[in-house]
Design a protein around this motif. Sequence first.
Motif, PDB file in Angstrom:
ATOM      1  N   LYS A 272      32.602 -16.487   3.629  1.00 46.20           N
ATOM      2  CA  LYS A 272      33.908 -16.344   2.977  1.00 46.20           C
ATOM      3  C   LYS A 272      34.044 -17.289   1.795  1.00 46.20           C
ATOM      4  CE  LYS A 272      36.181 -14.861   7.249  1.00 46.20           C
ATOM      5  NZ  LYS A 272      37.117 -15.265   8.343  1.00 46.20           N
ATOM      6  N   HIS A 273      33.536 -18.496   1.954  1.00 44.36           N
ATOM      7  CA  HIS A 273      33.587 -19.463   0.857  1.00 44.36           C
ATOM      8  C   HIS A 273      32.741 -18.987  -0.318  1.00 44.36           C
ATOM      9  CE1 HIS A 273      33.505 -24.033  -0.266  1.00 44.36           C
ATOM     10  NE2 HIS A 273      33.907 -23.269  -1.260  1.00 44.36           N
ATOM     11  N   CYS A 274      31.582 -18.437  -0.025  1.00 46.75           N
ATOM     12  CA  CYS A 274      30.710 -17.910  -1.077  1.00 46.75           C
ATOM     13  C   CYS A 274      31.388 -16.775  -1.834  1.00 46.75           C
ATOM     14  CB  CYS A 274      29.400 -17.426  -0.463  1.00 46.75           C
ATOM     15  SG  CYS A 274      28.261 -16.645  -1.633  1.00 46.75           S
ATOM     16  N   PHE A 275      32.120 -15.921  -1.126  1.00 46.65           N
ATOM     17  CA  PHE A 275      32.735 -14.748  -1.734  1.00 46.65           C
ATOM     18  C   PHE A 275      34.096 -15.039  -2.368  1.00 46.65           C
ATOM     19  CE2 PHE A 275      30.490 -11.571   1.353  1.00 46.65           C
ATOM     20  CZ  PHE A 275      29.284 -11.833   0.714  1.00 46.65           C
ATOM     21  N   GLN A 276      34.701 -16.186  -2.057  1.00 47.42           N
ATOM     22  CA  GLN A 276      36.035 -16.485  -2.595  1.00 47.42           C
ATOM     23  C   GLN A 276      36.039 -16.396  -4.118  1.00 47.42           C
ATOM     24  OE1 GLN A 276      37.485 -20.530  -2.653  1.00 47.42           O
ATOM     25  NE2 GLN A 276      39.515 -19.903  -1.966  1.00 47.42           N
ATOM     26  N   ASN A 277      37.148 -15.897  -4.666  1.00 49.13           N
ATOM     27  CA  ASN A 277      37.270 -15.740  -6.120  1.00 49.13           C
ATOM     28  C   ASN A 277      36.172 -14.832  -6.669  1.00 49.13           C
ATOM     29  OD1 ASN A 277      38.916 -16.444  -8.393  1.00 49.13           O
ATOM     30  ND2 ASN A 277      37.313 -17.802  -9.126  1.00 49.13           N
ATOM     31  N   SER A 278      35.752 -13.870  -5.840  1.00 46.14           N
ATOM     32  CA  SER A 278      34.669 -12.933  -6.189  1.00 46.14           C
ATOM     33  C   SER A 278      33.371 -13.670  -6.521  1.00 46.14           C
ATOM     34  CB  SER A 278      35.094 -12.025  -7.355  1.00 46.14           C
ATOM     35  OG  SER A 278      36.261 -11.304  -7.019  1.00 46.14           O
ATOM     36  N   GLY A 279      33.173 -14.822  -5.880  1.00 43.97           N
ATOM     37  CA  GLY A 279      31.950 -15.594  -6.085  1.00 43.97           C
ATOM     38  C   GLY A 279      31.921 -16.383  -7.374  1.00 43.97           C
ATOM     39  N   GLN A 280      33.032 -16.418  -8.094  1.00 46.30           N
ATOM     40  CA  GLN A 280      33.057 -17.037  -9.419  1.00 46.30           C
ATOM     41  C   GLN A 280      33.518 -18.497  -9.334  1.00 46.30           C
ATOM     42  OE1 GLN A 280      34.200 -13.407 -12.325  1.00 46.30           O
ATOM     43  NE2 GLN A 280      35.660 -13.751 -10.684  1.00 46.30           N
ATOM     44  N   VAL A 364      32.296  -5.738  -7.738  1.00 49.66           N
ATOM     45  CA  VAL A 364      30.946  -5.923  -7.222  1.00 49.66           C
ATOM     46  C   VAL A 364      30.972  -5.812  -5.708  1.00 49.66           C
ATOM     47  CG1 VAL A 364      29.011  -7.550  -7.029  1.00 49.66           C
ATOM     48  CG2 VAL A 364      30.322  -7.407  -9.173  1.00 49.66           C
ATOM     49  N   ARG A 365      29.984  -5.167  -5.139  1.00 52.59           N
ATOM     50  CA  ARG A 365      29.890  -5.061  -3.686  1.00 52.59           C
ATOM     51  C   ARG A 365      29.537  -6.417  -3.085  1.00 52.59           C
ATOM     52  NH1 ARG A 365      25.673  -0.457  -2.393  1.00 52.59           N
ATOM     53  NH2 ARG A 365      26.624  -0.590  -0.326  1.00 52.59           N
ATOM     54  N   PRO A 366      30.270  -6.900  -2.074  1.00 50.42           N
ATOM     55  CA  PRO A 366      29.863  -8.125  -1.382  1.00 50.42           C
ATOM     56  C   PRO A 366      28.450  -7.924  -0.838  1.00 50.42           C
ATOM     57  CG  PRO A 366      32.042  -7.419  -0.676  1.00 50.42           C
ATOM     58  CD  PRO A 366      31.469  -6.297  -1.484  1.00 50.42           C
ATOM     59  N   THR A 367      27.553  -8.833  -1.185  1.00 43.06           N
ATOM     60  CA  THR A 367      26.128  -8.609  -0.930  1.00 43.06           C
ATOM     61  C   THR A 367      25.515  -9.796  -0.187  1.00 43.06           C
ATOM     62  OG1 THR A 367      25.902  -7.178  -2.867  1.00 43.06           O
ATOM     63  CG2 THR A 367      23.891  -8.243  -2.054  1.00 43.06           C
ATOM     64  N   VAL A 368      24.732  -9.476   0.835  1.00 42.20           N
ATOM     65  CA  VAL A 368      24.026 -10.497   1.610  1.00 42.20           C
ATOM     66  C   VAL A 368      22.541 -10.167   1.622  1.00 42.20           C
ATOM     67  CG1 VAL A 368      23.706 -11.555   3.885  1.00 42.20           C
ATOM     68  CG2 VAL A 368      26.020 -10.997   3.082  1.00 42.20           C
ATOM     69  N   GLU A 382      22.147 -19.298 -10.904  1.00 40.32           N
ATOM     70  CA  GLU A 382      23.557 -19.208 -10.549  1.00 40.32           C
ATOM     71  C   GLU A 382      24.020 -17.777 -10.837  1.00 40.32           C
ATOM     72  OE1 GLU A 382      27.558 -21.866 -11.094  1.00 40.32           O
ATOM     73  OE2 GLU A 382      26.339 -21.520 -12.868  1.00 40.32           O
ATOM     74  N   ILE A 383      24.388 -17.055  -9.787  1.00 37.91           N
ATOM     75  CA  ILE A 383      24.731 -15.640  -9.921  1.00 37.91           C
ATOM     76  C   ILE A 383      26.179 -15.462 -10.356  1.00 37.91           C
ATOM     77  CG2 ILE A 383      24.890 -13.432  -8.688  1.00 37.91           C
ATOM     78  CD1 ILE A 383      22.561 -14.447  -6.902  1.00 37.91           C
ATOM     79  N   PHE A 384      27.080 -16.270  -9.842  1.00 34.90           N
ATOM     80  CA  PHE A 384      28.502 -16.226 -10.170  1.00 34.90           C
ATOM     81  C   PHE A 384      29.112 -14.887  -9.794  1.00 34.90           C
ATOM     82  CE2 PHE A 384      31.804 -18.505 -12.773  1.00 34.90           C
ATOM     83  CZ  PHE A 384      31.580 -19.743 -12.213  1.00 34.90           C
ATOM     84  N   GLY A 385      28.739 -14.423  -8.620  1.00 35.68           N
ATOM     85  CA  GLY A 385      29.290 -13.205  -8.051  1.00 35.68           C
ATOM     86  C   GLY A 385      29.213 -13.302  -6.540  1.00 35.68           C
TER      87      GLY A 385
END
Length: 478
Positions: A272-280, A364-368, A382-385
């Motif tokens: 969730k932390h990684c995805f917060q703010n769309s990963g930005q 962007v699709r949430p991606t793992v 750094e992907i920023f997504g």
Amino acid sequence: MIKKQDFYINGQWVAPKVARDYQVIDPASEEPCAVISLGDQADTDAAVGAAKAALPAWKAADPAERIAAVERIAEIYARRGEEMAQAISLEMGAPIDLARKNQFGAGVYHIANFIAAAKDFPWVHPLGDGTPGAMIAHEAVGVVGLITPWNWPMNQVTLKVIPAILAGCTMVLKPSEESPLSSLLFAEILDEAGLPPGVFNLVNGDGAGVGTQLSTHPDVEMISFTGSTRAGRAISKAAAETLKRVTLELGGKGANLVFADADDEAVARGVKHCFQNSGQSCNAPTRMLVERSAYDRAVEIARKTAEETKVASPREEGKHIGPVVNKSQFEKIQGLIEKGVAEGAKLVFGGPGRPENLNRGFYVRPTVFADCTPDMTIMNEEIFGPVLSIMPFDSEDQAIEVANATPYGLTNYVQSGDGARRNRLARALHSGMVEMNGEDRGAGAPFGGVGSSGRAREGGRWGIEEFCDVKSISGWAE
């Protein structure tokens, strides 16, 4: 269409010297939502000139006067919170609930912490025992150029503008042209707070224009920049000729070390932390390193958490992620996801393309990814997504080695029930910040990194110190 083409210079809203309109794109619709102006050299010169003229009086003002000004800013900022949240949601796509709580809320938090720090700040103090008459004074650096990014607009604006005001500096703010609406509203707030003309000035522009003009201007004593590592290097080079102080808060590639004895929520919390703010977020924990005995379960939890992550319009209330900021960012993320697949990472969830329910907007699709290796591009760039890369580790030493094998050094994370291990890792990880077991940094703690993440220290007492020169005085009369 919102039209905000004026700049704020010397306490007034003024038209640009040369009309250079720039469209702000709503990332949810891919359509223009506002028009601003990009400044020219004459606009930058006017703003710097106003700041220079205002400097002597503001620098000499009693710290209590500067604190009172910031207290007025805090009151007005809080009152205009809904306007601020709406502006941020529109300009960079933050879901409205996130914009209200986290994006706008970051400004409330930082302003309050700066006020508390300023009230206890040692503006002039004795050097120490055994040195009678020896004093240390903290004085304003001078005119400062502040260059802020689009991803956390008010977080970064308040981390720069507020301590600069408190230190007695005068300033020119160049917000990102991608998210200027919130900063224009912030200028209205400072105007209402009654700052003396010239203390705060705002000129919109891009990095190649106003950013470079501030970085090279002979009357600007300091540049405080938050953004990409590439741009930070360019600013440092541009500022070198005039020997400016340069403080940089740059990118990151945080590692999240999850041990088998971590609490049950550790993995989901990290996703969730990684995805917060769309990963930005520069401090996002985008590399998850998991102790091998807990690895398979962690991958499944990460997959489930990603599957449960909703992607929707920023105008919709609720807990979800919105679009990324623009087309170039969207395309960069897509390319890195495709690179992860091509280099052999296991795609656990997500992947290229937009979510199925959205065919327009920079979503962007949430991606793992799982089974990643340290040499993969997605483990280094750094992907920023909203993209998470997971790999197993077999020992504490291996986890440290992989975590530190990056030129970045902003934030690392540790999840473990073993206090002694957490303390060892906190010291061994090469970064400006280490957050453990989901505990946020303390109020007023400094934010900043090492290496390619820059070495700024923003927030609280350290944030005020960034905008001060230290003067050594002898023979002080007792």
